[in-house]
Enzyme design. Structure first.
Site, PDB file in Angstrom:
ATOM      1  N   GLY A  31       0.869  -1.166  -0.131  1.00 31.43           N
ATOM      2  CA  GLY A  31      -0.060  -0.055  -0.124  1.00 31.43           C
ATOM      3  C   GLY A  31       0.797   1.378   0.086  1.00 31.43           C
ATOM      4  O   GLY A  31       1.975   1.160  -0.075  1.00 31.43           O
ATOM      5  N   ASN A  32       0.197   2.573   0.342  1.00 31.54           N
ATOM      6  CA  ASN A  32       0.838   3.833   0.489  1.00 31.54           C
ATOM      7  C   ASN A  32       1.285   3.828  -1.114  1.00 31.54           C
ATOM      8  O   ASN A  32       2.290   4.227  -1.416  1.00 31.54           O
ATOM      9  CB  ASN A  32       1.782   3.744   1.419  1.00 31.54           C
ATOM     10  N   HIS A  37       4.487   2.192  -8.150  1.00 34.91           N
ATOM     11  CA  HIS A  37       3.523   1.195  -7.996  1.00 34.91           C
ATOM     12  C   HIS A  37       2.726   1.304  -9.377  1.00 34.91           C
ATOM     13  O   HIS A  37       2.391   0.394 -10.002  1.00 34.91           O
ATOM     14  CB  HIS A  37       2.572   1.110  -6.875  1.00 34.91           C
TER      15      HIS A  37
END
Ligand code: PAF
Length: 280
Positions: A31-32, A37
């Site tokens: 996440g984050n 990503h």
């Protein structure tokens, strides 16, 4: 994009999405999510019909004094970013489900996991390999996509896939960077404004060292010493700076041609890592 949080729902959604023989690319994350990503999601789309991401902050890959409890959790923003990139399925399991009692099994890729980050973070790669194998067994992807900022992680997971005969094609994606060269990382959130200004020095020193090697410099010990001195001058506390063989991440020798320079250094609260590949 559908979000599922348990294995039964994951399997049901995957059965539906896979209909007609569609292939699945999997992007595991903690996440984050940032631009780095999103590059992984873009690459995943190029390599399969369906893109599945996971968000799970994996406790077993954090050491006792590391940032597990403070690790940024930004699920709602993350979902928006994944939707914008056309991710079809998000899996957000919880810790009790991923590590059911009795929790007695770990995946230990030997040796390579004791070098570089493995030397400073004992047990880290056992946690990484264990959770990634669990996720692979649950998602059963055709393709898995990881960022090459974590170059050692990619090598460890490639070996795991190879040693355990997992039918998964591994894809490593080049590191996404800010214009000043700083690698995208969730840990950049920990930098103060002053540290953020200093942070690109890590990539600059890697690039300078790579250029020196390409122009014929082969005293790796001296290059390493100089790089660490420059990191210290720029305000970092160097953890390691290693000129290595790309194949197995062992120390590079005179005859090695395909190299990777791996570095980790603390800047304030953040432990930044980066690397550069060099051919000579
Ligand atoms: O690279 C990461 O974000 C993590 O190490 C991974 C691969 C998702 C395993 O928790």
């Amino acid at each position: 994009m559908k979000t599922v949080s348990n294995l039964a729902d994951l399997r049901a959604s995957l059965d539906e999405l896979r209909q007609g023989g569609r292939t699945v690319a999997f992007v595991p994350t903690m996440g984050n999510l940032h631009e780095g990503h999103m590059r992984l999601i873009t690459e995943a789309h190029k390599n399969a019909d369906i893109v599945v991401a996971s968000i799970f902050v994996n406790p077993t890959q954090f050491g006792e004094n590391e940032d597990l409890s403070g690790y940024p959790r930004t699920l709602e923003e993350d979902k928006k970013k994944l939707i914008a990139e056309g991710c079809q399925l998000l899996y957000t399991p919880n810790t009790a489900d991923m590590y059911p009692e009795p929790d007695l099994t770990r995946v230990d890729v030997k040796h390579i996991t004791t070098l570089h980050c493995g030397a400073s973070r004992p047990g880290h790669f056992v946690g990484v390999a264990t959770i990634v194998l669990k996720l692979f067994n649950q998602v059963r992807p055709d393709v898995a996509v990881f960022g090459l900022k974590d170059f050692q992680q990619f090598k460890v997971l490639e070996l795991m896939v190879q040693n355990l005969f997992l039918p998964i094609r591994m894809i490593g994606v080049d590191t996404g960077r800010a214009d000043d060269g700083l690698a995208h990382s969730s840990r950049n959130n920990y930098l103060t404004a002053d540290e953020r200004e200093r942070a690109p020095a890590l990539n600059r020193i890697l690039r300078d060292t790579a250029a020196a090697i390409q122009s014929g410099e082969h005293s790796f010990a001296q290059l390493t010493r100089q790089a660490k001195e420059r990191l210290t001058e720029a305000g970092f506390t160097p953890d390691y700076f290693n000129i290595s063989r790309r194949l197995d991440l062992e120390p590079a020798g005179d005859d090695d041609r395909e190299l990777v320079i791996l570095a980790a250094a603390f800047l304030g609260r953040a432990r930044l890592i980066d690397n550069i590949q060099v051919d000579r």
